[in-house]
Design an enzyme around this catalytic site. Structure first.
Site, PDB file in Angstrom:
ATOM      1  N   GLU A  69       0.830  -1.210   0.000  1.00  0.00           N
ATOM      2  CA  GLU A  69       0.000   0.000   0.000  1.00  0.00           C
ATOM      3  C   GLU A  69       0.860   1.253   0.000  1.00  0.00           C
ATOM      4  O   GLU A  69       0.647   2.178  -0.775  1.00  0.00           O
ATOM      5  CB  GLU A  69      -0.867   0.055   1.262  1.00  0.00           C
ATOM      6  CG  GLU A  69      -1.794  -1.090   1.466  1.00  0.00           C
ATOM      7  CD  GLU A  69      -2.304  -1.071   2.886  1.00  0.00           C
ATOM      8  OE1 GLU A  69      -3.526  -0.961   3.052  1.00  0.00           O
ATOM      9  OE2 GLU A  69      -1.491  -1.147   3.816  1.00  0.00           O
ATOM     10  N   GLY A  93      -5.051  -1.838   5.608  1.00  0.00           N
ATOM     11  CA  GLY A  93      -5.012  -2.929   4.640  1.00  0.00           C
ATOM     12  C   GLY A  93      -4.432  -4.205   5.185  1.00  0.00           C
ATOM     13  O   GLY A  93      -4.276  -5.189   4.444  1.00  0.00           O
TER      14      GLY A  93
END
Length: 506
Positions: free
Chosen positions: A296, A390
């Site tokens: 990410e 995430g």
């Protein structure tokens, strides 16, 4: 401050340039805003202050003013912090890290929804949050035909441009003009039963356009800014983080020899923070070359792996650097343009892609219990820290899922290995490895009782091992031998800390 309209190459859109204060007049009480920002990158710099000032003025006049805010992930004090301090937020999702915002969430002043980042754009598309009134987007420029050049973070920008009624763009001239071309904005994958597959079969596959696009008639304002991202300095790796890194690297070598990993490993995902950054730094001298990153947030450690040519390339949704690393990025951007690709978070965090590529997920935790359940969001079960972000996307779907933490916190008053986690984010079914400076527990193929032995012996701090063994032994004798627990005591460690400030029995 240098602010120029030259970054806005579409002549017609230059007519929409205005001050942040003027643009803030489009924001009204009760609206829902889609604001870009992902881990201190790509968030608006000027408009949040103008909205906060408007909120203060409205409150001073005894008029209500607050908005719902849906971001990509965390922003910065001049965005989340400023709005929270002004009492301008009544709802926030999906991830945050600002102390002022966090305090307001934990005080019950702001409703907060913590959720997997891979779900955000889908739920926006389905109308889960209701109507989006305004999108506030940071860009590094606008092309001649009105396409938007993203800045250092994309997050959910692709979707929020589509669903919002009005769009305000902050064009930030502080951002390197050579960011143009480093992004990969793909098509709308849709919703079931007509969802499309994401055709990423290699870390650096390009499947879309370098630009964000929107209906130009929806753009109501353009604000010029010249301000940097939240470039926080990382701590130098200490002995604790080095020991964690060494164990992970030794484990990788073992898995390569066992034939479970290729010599260049598999694409690496790393959570945000000093320990995660230290693990990546440790790979500089590790016996692995041609590494790949699929993550990410690309931080200092991964940037330096690319610059040293230990890593071939990396895919992310945001670049979050310390000041020194940002300078290295800008100094070497011509080299890096072919090594880094930035995508919307619906793609970086896609379970489909993470599973296909076999990503190795490495994330931080607050605590783990003796059976391998992990809490990564709540302090003492009730107070939100930042959010799940995430980590769940990569834990559930990765080839390997690792969680790292020091074995104790608060000077030893808190054990990070406990009888039962005070909040469940990642269950024992998804967590494969837990690593502290004390050691590693490989939980693959282990029953709950076998996991307990490993976690107590390998990962717990010596000050807490006897307490954990005592709890586990008494739970075993009490029955319920698949996952032994003493329900009256399972959370007593947390309660003791709340009451005395220390988990240890004195």
């Amino acid at each position: 401050m240098i602010m120029s309209a030259e970054r806005i190459r579409h002549a017609g859109l230059r007519n929409k340039i205005m001050t942040a204060e003027q643009a803030a007049e489009f924001i009204q009480n009760g609206m829902t805003l889609g604001i870009t920002g992902f881990t201190g990158a790509g968030y608006p710099k000027a408009l949040p202050t103008a909205i906060a000032n408007k909120a203060k003025a409205e409150h001073a006049a005894n008029r209500p003013f607050s908005v719902g805010v849906i971001t990509g992930a965390s922003t910065a004090p001049e965005c989340d912090g400023m709005l929270a301090e002004a009492g301008a937020i009544h709802f926030r999702s999906p991830f945050q890290s600002d102390p002022t915002l966090r305090n307001n969430i934990n005080a019950g002043n702001i409703h907060y929804q913590d959720m997997h980042l891979s779900h955000v754009e889908q739920q926006m598309r389905q109308g889960f949050y209701g109507k989006f009134d305004v999108a506030i987007i940071e860009a590094s420029g606008i092309t001649e035909d009105g396409k938007i050049i993203p800045a250092m973070g994309i997050g959910h920008a692709n979707e929020v441009l589509k669903v919002a009624d009005k769009i305000i763009i902050e064009v930030n001239t502080e951002q390197n003009v050579k960011l143009e071309g480093m992004h990969d904005i793909a098509f709308d994958i849709g919703v079931p039963p007509h969802r499309k597959p994401i055709p990423i079969v290699g870390t650096f596959d390009r499947i879309g356009s370098p630009y964000l696009e929107c209906d130009l008639d929806k753009i109501v304002a353009i604000v010029l800014t010249h301000a940097g991202d939240r470039n926080s300095k990382f701590a130098e790796p200490d002995e604790m983080s080095k020991r964690i890194a060494e164990q992970i690297i030794d484990f990788f070598s073992h898995e390569v020899k066992a034939g479970r990993l290729p010599k260049n490993l598999l694409p690496l995902q790393s959570g945000v923070g000093n320990v995660a950054n230290a693990v990546l730094a440790g790979l500089q001298d590790a016996p692995f070359d041609d590494l790949e990153g699929y993550t990410e947030v690309l931080q200092d450690g991964m940037l330096d792996l690319i610059l040293s040519k230990k890593m071939k390339y990396a895919s992310a949704t945001a670049l979050s650097f310390s000041p020194d690393a940002l300078q290295r990025f800008n100094d070497n951007i011509d080299f890096l343009r072919d090594k880094i690709i930035l995508r919307p978070m619906e793609y970086t965090n896609s379970p489909e892609v993470v599973r296909r590529l076999g990503v190795i997920g490495m994330n931080a935790m607050i605590e783990a219990d003796i059976y391998g359940n992990v809490n990564s969001t709540h302090i003492m079960g009730t107070k939100m820290m930042n959010g799940i972000g995430g980590s769940g996307d990569f834990t559930r779907n990765g080839f390997f899922s690792m969680f790292v933490s020091p074995s104790v916190a608060k000077g030893g008053a808190i054990s990070c290995i406990v009888p039962m986690v005070s909040h469940h984010d990642h269950t024992e079914h998804d967590v494969m490895f837990i690593i502290t400076e004390q050691g590693m527990a490989d939980l693959r193929g282990k029953s709950p009782r076998q996991r307990a032995e490993l976690l107590i012996n390998n990962c717990a701090h010596p000050d807490y091992r006897d307490m954990l063994r005592d709890y586990y032994d008494r739970a075993n004798k009490a029955g319920g031998l698949h996952t032994p627990h003493l329900l009256m005591e399972a959370l007593s460690w947390h309660q003791r800390f709340v009451e005395t400030g220390d988990m240890r029995i004195k």
